[in-house]
Write a protein that holds these residues in place. Structure first.
Motif, mmCIF file in Angstrom:
data_model
loop_
_atom_site.group_PDB
_atom_site.id
_atom_site.type_symbol
_atom_site.label_atom_id
_atom_site.label_comp_id
_atom_site.label_asym_id
_atom_site.label_seq_id
_atom_site.Cartn_x
_atom_site.Cartn_y
_atom_site.Cartn_z
ATOM 1 N N ARG A 50 0.807 -1.233 0.000
ATOM 2 C CA ARG A 50 0.000 0.000 0.000
ATOM 3 C C ARG A 50 0.835 1.276 0.000
ATOM 4 N N PHE A 51 2.125 1.155 0.270
ATOM 5 C CA PHE A 51 2.990 2.327 0.351
ATOM 6 C C PHE A 51 4.173 2.165 -0.607
ATOM 7 N N THR A 52 3.849 1.945 -1.865
ATOM 8 C CA THR A 52 4.861 1.730 -2.895
ATOM 9 C C THR A 52 5.125 3.034 -3.645
ATOM 10 N N THR A 53 6.125 3.023 -4.509
ATOM 11 C CA THR A 53 6.399 4.209 -5.307
ATOM 12 C C THR A 53 5.233 4.510 -6.256
ATOM 13 N N ASP A 54 4.537 3.473 -6.743
ATOM 14 C CA ASP A 54 3.357 3.697 -7.588
ATOM 15 C C ASP A 54 2.275 4.468 -6.839
ATOM 16 N N HIS A 55 2.222 4.267 -5.528
ATOM 17 C CA HIS A 55 1.251 4.969 -4.702
ATOM 18 C C HIS A 55 1.781 6.322 -4.230
ATOM 19 N N GLY A 56 3.036 6.616 -4.564
ATOM 20 C CA GLY A 56 3.608 7.908 -4.215
ATOM 21 C C GLY A 56 4.354 7.932 -2.886
ATOM 22 N N TYR A 57 4.922 6.808 -2.484
ATOM 23 C CA TYR A 57 5.626 6.732 -1.202
ATOM 24 C C TYR A 57 7.010 6.116 -1.386
ATOM 25 N N ILE A 58 7.904 6.501 -0.495
ATOM 26 C CA ILE A 58 9.208 5.860 -0.388
ATOM 27 C C ILE A 58 9.295 5.323 1.033
ATOM 28 N N VAL A 59 9.726 4.077 1.157
ATOM 29 C CA VAL A 59 9.832 3.441 2.470
ATOM 30 C C VAL A 59 11.301 3.150 2.762
ATOM 31 N N LEU A 101 -2.843 4.532 -9.379
ATOM 32 C CA LEU A 101 -2.369 5.676 -10.157
ATOM 33 C C LEU A 101 -3.381 6.818 -10.144
ATOM 34 N N ILE A 102 -4.641 6.484 -10.291
ATOM 35 C CA ILE A 102 -5.684 7.510 -10.284
ATOM 36 C C ILE A 102 -5.735 8.204 -8.925
ATOM 37 N N GLU A 103 -5.643 7.431 -7.865
ATOM 38 C CA GLU A 103 -5.654 8.011 -6.520
ATOM 39 C C GLU A 103 -4.451 8.928 -6.313
ATOM 40 N N ARG A 104 -3.304 8.504 -6.814
ATOM 41 C CA ARG A 104 -2.110 9.344 -6.677
ATOM 42 C C ARG A 104 -2.284 10.654 -7.435
ATOM 43 N N LEU A 105 -2.807 10.587 -8.646
ATOM 44 C CA LEU A 105 -3.045 11.806 -9.430
ATOM 45 C C LEU A 105 -4.070 12.704 -8.746
ATOM 46 N N ARG A 106 -5.087 12.105 -8.146
ATOM 47 C CA ARG A 106 -6.097 12.891 -7.423
ATOM 48 C C ARG A 106 -5.488 13.539 -6.193
ATOM 49 N N ARG A 107 -4.763 12.745 -5.425
ATOM 50 C CA ARG A 107 -4.165 13.246 -4.188
ATOM 51 C C ARG A 107 -3.162 14.367 -4.451
ATOM 52 N N ASP A 108 -2.425 14.256 -5.562
ATOM 53 C CA ASP A 108 -1.423 15.263 -5.883
ATOM 54 C C ASP A 108 -2.006 16.449 -6.661
ATOM 55 N N GLY A 109 -3.330 16.471 -6.799
ATOM 56 C CA GLY A 109 -3.986 17.633 -7.382
ATOM 57 C C GLY A 109 -4.043 17.653 -8.896
#
Length: 156
Positions: A50-59, A101-109
Motif C-alpha cells: 500500500r505504500f509503494t512508489t506507484d502509490h507515491g511513497y518511499i519506504v 495511479l488515479i488516486e495518486r493523481l487525485r491526491r497530488d492535485g
C-alpha cells in the motif's frame, strides 16, 4: 462495508501522516503489530503493498533494537507527474494498479475528485467485460487516452 485489517492499518498510517502535517512518519513495526493485534509480517505486507512508489511513497527501514520504518510521501511537480505516469504505464494495467495511479493523481492535485471517479468507473473490470489479458490492455489504452485528453484541456 467491513474493512479488513490491512485496510485499517493503511488508513491509520495515512491518518498519522495527515495529522503530523508532514509528509513523513516513523513507526516501530512490532509496536504497531501489538496495537492492531496482528503479526509483524502483516505490517510488512501493508507497507509493501500500500505504500509503494506507484502509490507515491518511499519506504526506508533500519533494523535492530532501535529500528524503525520511515514512510515518506513523495510530491511531484504537477506538470511532470502526468508524463511520468504515462511513461510508466506500459501495455497492460491491472484494476488495482490503475486505481492506485488515479488516486495518486487525485491526491497530488492533478485530477479532481470527479475526474478520478469517472476514470475509475470506466476502468472497472465489470465495465471492461473481456478476458485477461485483453481487459488489462484495453484498460491501459483507455487510461492513457483519458489522461492525455485531460492534459490537452488543462488550464495552465
Amino acid at each position: 462495508m467491513a474493512s479488513n485489517i490491512s485496510d485499517i492499518i493503511e488508513a491509520y498510517l495515512k491518518r498519522l501522516m495527515e495529522e503530523s502535517g508532514l509528509d513523513v512518519i516513523e513507526i516501530q513495526r512490532n509496536e504497531l503489530a501489538e496495537q492492531f493485534h496482528c503479526v509483524p509480517s502483516q505490517i510488512n505486507y501493508v507497507i509493501s503493498t500500500r505504500f509503494t512508489t506507484d502509490h507515491g511513497y518511499i519506504v526506508e527501514s533500519k533494523r535492530g533494537g532501535g529500528g524503525y520504518i520511515r514512510i515518506r510521501r513523495v510530491k511531484l511537480d504537477k506538470d511532470h507527474l502526468l508524463w511520468d505516469v504515462l511513461r510508466s504505464l506500459g501495455d497492460e494495467v491491472s484494476q488495482s494498479a490503475s486505481e492506485a495511479l488515479i488516486e495518486r493523481l487525485r491526491r497530488d492535485g492533478w485530477l479532481t475528485d470527479r475526474e478520478a471517479a469517472l476514470i475509475s468507473a470506466m476502468l472497472r473490470r465489470e465495465v471492461l467485460a473481456l478476458d485477461l489479458p485483453y481487459r488489462d490492455r484495453l484498460r491501459a489504452k483507455l487510461l492513457a487516452s483519458a489522461l492525455q485528453a485531460l492534459a490537452a484541456h488543462r488550464k495552465p
